[in-house]
Design a protein around this motif. Structure first.
Motif, mmCIF file in Angstrom:
data_model
loop_
_atom_site.group_PDB
_atom_site.id
_atom_site.type_symbol
_atom_site.label_atom_id
_atom_site.label_comp_id
_atom_site.label_asym_id
_atom_site.label_seq_id
_atom_site.Cartn_x
_atom_site.Cartn_y
_atom_site.Cartn_z
ATOM 1 N N PRO A 10 -41.135 -11.572 -19.544
ATOM 2 C CA PRO A 10 -40.361 -10.342 -19.320
ATOM 3 C C PRO A 10 -40.031 -10.166 -17.843
ATOM 4 O O PRO A 10 -40.853 -10.418 -16.971
ATOM 5 C CB PRO A 10 -41.303 -9.236 -19.821
ATOM 6 N N ILE A 11 -38.801 -9.738 -17.582
ATOM 7 C CA ILE A 11 -38.348 -9.555 -16.213
ATOM 8 C C ILE A 11 -38.797 -8.194 -15.691
ATOM 9 O O ILE A 11 -38.612 -7.165 -16.346
ATOM 10 C CB ILE A 11 -36.813 -9.657 -16.135
ATOM 11 N N VAL A 12 -39.394 -8.204 -14.518
ATOM 12 C CA VAL A 12 -39.769 -6.978 -13.826
ATOM 13 C C VAL A 12 -38.917 -6.884 -12.566
ATOM 14 O O VAL A 12 -38.880 -7.829 -11.768
ATOM 15 C CB VAL A 12 -41.266 -6.980 -13.461
ATOM 16 N N ARG A 13 -38.219 -5.779 -12.388
ATOM 17 C CA ARG A 13 -37.392 -5.606 -11.203
ATOM 18 C C ARG A 13 -38.286 -5.301 -10.000
ATOM 19 O O ARG A 13 -39.115 -4.386 -10.030
ATOM 20 C CB ARG A 13 -36.384 -4.476 -11.412
ATOM 21 N N VAL A 14 -38.105 -6.073 -8.935
ATOM 22 C CA VAL A 14 -38.934 -5.895 -7.757
ATOM 23 C C VAL A 14 -38.712 -4.512 -7.148
ATOM 24 O O VAL A 14 -39.639 -3.882 -6.625
ATOM 25 C CB VAL A 14 -38.648 -7.011 -6.739
ATOM 26 N N GLU A 126 -25.346 -15.452 -13.827
ATOM 27 C CA GLU A 126 -24.394 -14.443 -13.368
ATOM 28 C C GLU A 126 -24.879 -13.054 -13.762
ATOM 29 O O GLU A 126 -25.279 -12.808 -14.895
ATOM 30 C CB GLU A 126 -23.004 -14.700 -13.962
ATOM 31 N N GLY A 127 -24.831 -12.134 -12.814
ATOM 32 C CA GLY A 127 -25.234 -10.770 -13.076
ATOM 33 C C GLY A 127 -26.447 -10.366 -12.257
ATOM 34 O O GLY A 127 -26.750 -10.940 -11.202
ATOM 35 N N TYR A 128 -27.160 -9.372 -12.754
ATOM 36 C CA TYR A 128 -28.289 -8.742 -12.069
ATOM 37 C C TYR A 128 -29.566 -9.505 -12.394
ATOM 38 O O TYR A 128 -29.957 -9.621 -13.555
ATOM 39 C CB TYR A 128 -28.373 -7.295 -12.555
ATOM 40 N N GLY A 129 -30.225 -10.051 -11.363
ATOM 41 C CA GLY A 129 -31.376 -10.908 -11.597
ATOM 42 C C GLY A 129 -32.542 -10.593 -10.685
ATOM 43 O O GLY A 129 -32.413 -9.850 -9.706
ATOM 44 N N SER A 130 -33.688 -11.200 -11.017
ATOM 45 C CA SER A 130 -34.902 -10.988 -10.232
ATOM 46 C C SER A 130 -35.750 -12.238 -10.105
ATOM 47 O O SER A 130 -36.865 -12.154 -9.590
ATOM 48 C CB SER A 130 -35.749 -9.860 -10.857
ATOM 49 N N ARG A 131 -35.259 -13.382 -10.558
ATOM 50 C CA ARG A 131 -36.019 -14.611 -10.360
ATOM 51 C C ARG A 131 -35.090 -15.808 -10.411
ATOM 52 O O ARG A 131 -34.006 -15.765 -11.009
ATOM 53 C CB ARG A 131 -37.133 -14.765 -11.398
ATOM 54 N N LEU A 132 -35.525 -16.898 -9.757
ATOM 55 C CA LEU A 132 -34.899 -18.199 -9.881
ATOM 56 C C LEU A 132 -35.908 -19.119 -10.551
ATOM 57 O O LEU A 132 -37.122 -18.962 -10.386
ATOM 58 C CB LEU A 132 -34.526 -18.765 -8.513
ATOM 59 N N GLY A 133 -35.417 -20.083 -11.290
ATOM 60 C CA GLY A 133 -36.305 -21.013 -11.976
ATOM 61 C C GLY A 133 -36.783 -20.454 -13.306
ATOM 62 O O GLY A 133 -36.857 -19.243 -13.521
ATOM 63 N N ILE A 134 -37.108 -21.365 -14.215
ATOM 64 C CA ILE A 134 -37.488 -20.961 -15.572
ATOM 65 C C ILE A 134 -38.887 -21.435 -15.938
ATOM 66 O O ILE A 134 -39.268 -21.423 -17.107
ATOM 67 C CB ILE A 134 -36.478 -21.502 -16.606
ATOM 68 N N GLN A 135 -39.662 -21.836 -14.939
ATOM 69 C CA GLN A 135 -41.008 -22.305 -15.242
ATOM 70 C C GLN A 135 -41.939 -21.130 -15.491
ATOM 71 O O GLN A 135 -42.086 -20.233 -14.644
ATOM 72 C CB GLN A 135 -41.526 -23.175 -14.102
ATOM 73 N N LYS A 136 -42.577 -21.139 -16.627
ATOM 74 C CA LYS A 136 -43.485 -20.060 -17.000
ATOM 75 C C LYS A 136 -44.679 -20.031 -16.049
ATOM 76 O O LYS A 136 -45.245 -21.068 -15.705
ATOM 77 C CB LYS A 136 -43.960 -20.252 -18.439
ATOM 78 N N GLY A 137 -45.049 -18.834 -15.612
ATOM 79 C CA GLY A 137 -46.191 -18.677 -14.734
ATOM 80 C C GLY A 137 -45.924 -18.970 -13.274
ATOM 81 O O GLY A 137 -46.860 -18.976 -12.473
ATOM 82 N N ALA A 138 -44.670 -19.190 -12.899
ATOM 83 C CA ALA A 138 -44.346 -19.501 -11.501
ATOM 84 C C ALA A 138 -44.648 -18.303 -10.600
ATOM 85 O O ALA A 138 -44.577 -17.143 -11.028
ATOM 86 C CB ALA A 138 -42.881 -19.883 -11.385
ATOM 87 N N ILE A 139 -44.978 -18.589 -9.342
ATOM 88 C CA ILE A 139 -45.120 -17.527 -8.348
ATOM 89 C C ILE A 139 -43.720 -17.063 -7.950
ATOM 90 O O ILE A 139 -42.863 -17.873 -7.588
ATOM 91 C CB ILE A 139 -45.897 -18.027 -7.125
ATOM 92 N N LEU A 140 -43.496 -15.768 -8.033
ATOM 93 C CA LEU A 140 -42.158 -15.221 -7.874
ATOM 94 C C LEU A 140 -41.912 -14.711 -6.462
ATOM 95 O O LEU A 140 -42.846 -14.498 -5.683
ATOM 96 C CB LEU A 140 -41.949 -14.083 -8.880
#
Length: 375
Positions: A10-14, A126-140
Motif C-alpha cells: 500500500p502506498i503511503v504519501r510522505v 505517470e501521475g501522482y506517486g510516492s515511490r520508485l521501484g517495485i521491489q517489495k520491502g525496499a527502503i523508501l
C-alpha cells in the motif's frame, strides 16, 4: 514490467507522514548508515557561485546559436569536470519559472482526495506517486512526486494532467516548449564540442521524435533528516536533465571526488546535467554523475526535473564517428525503452545501470513488458 499493475505494498504519501506531527520516521525510510546524507556542505567548495558548480551565461546561445566557441568550451569543460552546471540568461522568462513553482506548490497543497485522483501505477509512472521501484520491502525515499509525459503526443494522457490549479496545464505546456528549445541548444553545444556537426546528438536522439517528460518532486519537512534521503543516489537514465529548484532551500547533492557537495541554486537559474544516454553516445567523453537529495526538518522543498530523452525504441550506442582502434566502443547498445526498466524495477542505485552496459560486463536482462513513456 512483468505486467505489474499495482505497487507491491500500500502506498503511503510522505506528505501525510510529515503532516502527522510524528517525531520519528517509519523504519521503511531509514537508510543504512553509509547512505545517510551529509547535511553540511564542505566549506572548501563554497566560492559563492553555487558551491563550486560552474555557472554559464548562455546569452544568445539559448535562442539556438551554437557557434560561440567560448560558450561551447565552457559547457564542455563543465560537463567533463562536474557533469553539472547552472545556466543563467537562458531565454526562459523568470515569470514562467515563477508560475511553474506556484502551480505545483498549490497542487501539492490541495486536499489529498483531489491529488489521489491522479495516483500512478508501475505501468507508466505517470501521475501522482510516492515511490520508485517495485521491489517489495525496499527502503523508501522521503518524497512525493508528479510525473507527466509531454512528448511524443501519443503518450500524453489528458486524464493524468491536473485540472487544479486551473492554470496548471497551460503553464506546463508553455514550460515544455521553452525547455525543449533550451535542451536543443545544449545538445548542439555538446555535439560541436565533440567535433561533430551541431545537429548530431539531436539526430541521435531521434530528431523531432524525442521523448520529453517531467517529474515535479515534493520533499515535505522531515523530523529526522539525518536518517533518510528525499531521493537516493543515482545518475539520470535519460539524455539531458534541466532542474528548476527552490533557490531558498538547499537539498541537491552531487558526488564529486568521492565526497558529496551540496549545491546552492542561483535565482532564476536552471541546473543542467547530462544523463546516461549522453555518456553512452559520447563513449564516456561526457559522464553522467551521481546525485541525491537531502531533506529538511524546517522547510519543505520542491523541484521540477525536465527530462529530454532519446526516442524510446531507438538503439543507443557509442557514436561511430567517435570510435577508433585507440578508442573502441565501451558500451553495448540498448534502446531507452529497455534501459529505463532498471530504475523502474529496482529504484535509484548509483551508477550500476550504466556500468552494466560496459563491454566487459555481462549483458543485463530486464523484463520488457512496459508502456513506452520516454521517462
Amino acid at each position: 514490467m512483468d505486467d505489474q499493475k499495482e505497487w507491491p505494498e500500500p502506498i503511503v504519501r510522505v506528505q501525510s507522514l510529515s503532516e502527522s506531527g510524528a517525531a520519528v520516521i517509519p523504519s521503511r525510510y531509514v537508510k543504512p548508515p553509509s547512505e545517510r546524507p551529509c547535511l553540511e556542505p564542505p566549506s572548501s567548495s563554497d566560492d559563492g557561485e553555487g558551491l563550486g558548480i560552474p555557472v554559464i551565461d548562455l546569452g544568445r546561445m539559448a535562442g539556438g546559436g551554437v557557434d560561440c566557441p567560448a560558450k561551447i568550451r565552457e559547457i564542455s569543460d563543465a560537463c567533463r569536470d562536474w557533469g553539472f552546471f547552472q545556466v543563467v540568461n537562458h531565454g526562459v522568462s523568470p515569470d514562467l519559472m515563477r508560475r511553474m513553482r506556484e502551480v505545483w506548490r498549490e497542487f501539492f497543497h490541495l486536499p489529498m482526495e483531489e491529488k489521489q485522483r491522479y495516483a500512478n501505477s508501475p505501468q507508466t509512472y505517470e501521475g501522482y506517486g510516492s515511490r520508485l521501484g517495485i521491489q517489495k520491502g525496499a527502503i523508501l525515499d522521503w518524497g512525493d512526486y508528479f510525473f507527466l509525459h509531454l512528448l511524443p503526443p501519443s503518450l500524453k494522457d489528458p486524464n493524468k494532467w491536473p485540472k487544479l490549479p486551473s492554470s496548471c496545464r497551460e503553464t506546463v505546456e508553455e514550460y515544455g516548449r521553452e525547455l525543449s528549445n533550451l535542451c536543443r541548444a545544449v545538445l548542439g553545444a555538446l555535439s560541436t564540442s565533440l567535433d561533430l556537426d551541431a545537429g548530431y546528438l539531436q539526430r541521435a536522439f531521434g530528431g523531432d521524435d524525442v521523448g520529453v517528460c517531467m517529474r515535479v518532486n515534493y520533499y515535505p519537512r522531515c523530523p529526522q533528516p539525518d536518517l533518510t534521503l528525499g531521493l537516493s543516489s543515482h545518475s539520470d537514465p535519460g539524455g539531458l536533465t534541466v532542474l528548476l529548484a527552490d533557490d531558498h532551500v538547499k537539498g541537491l547533492q552531487v558526488r564529486r571526488a568521492g565526497a558529496w557537495v551540496t549545491l546552492q541554486p542561483l535565482p532564476d537559474a536552471f541546473i543542467v546535467n547530462v544523463g546516461d544516454q549522453v555518456q553512452v553516445l559520447s563513449n564516456a567523453a561526457y559522464k553522467s554523475v551521481e546525485h541525491r537529495v537531502a531533506v529538511n526538518a524546517a522547510a519543505e522543498r520542491m523541484s521540477v526535473a525536465f527530462f529530454y530523452n532519446p526516442k524510446s525504441d531507438l538503439p543507443i550506442g557509442p557514436s561511430p564517428e567517435l570510435l577508433s582502434p585507440e578508442r573502441p566502443p565501451r558500451y553495448q547498445p540498448m534502446t531507452f525503452d529497455q534501459y529505463r526498466l532498471y530504475i523502474r524495477q529496482k529504484g535509484p542505485r548509483g551508477k550500476s545501470q550504466v556500468d552494466s552496459l560496459l563491454k566487459s560486463s555481462p549483458p543485463c536482462h530486464y523484463s520488457t513488458t512496459v508502456n513506452s513513456d520516454g521517462s
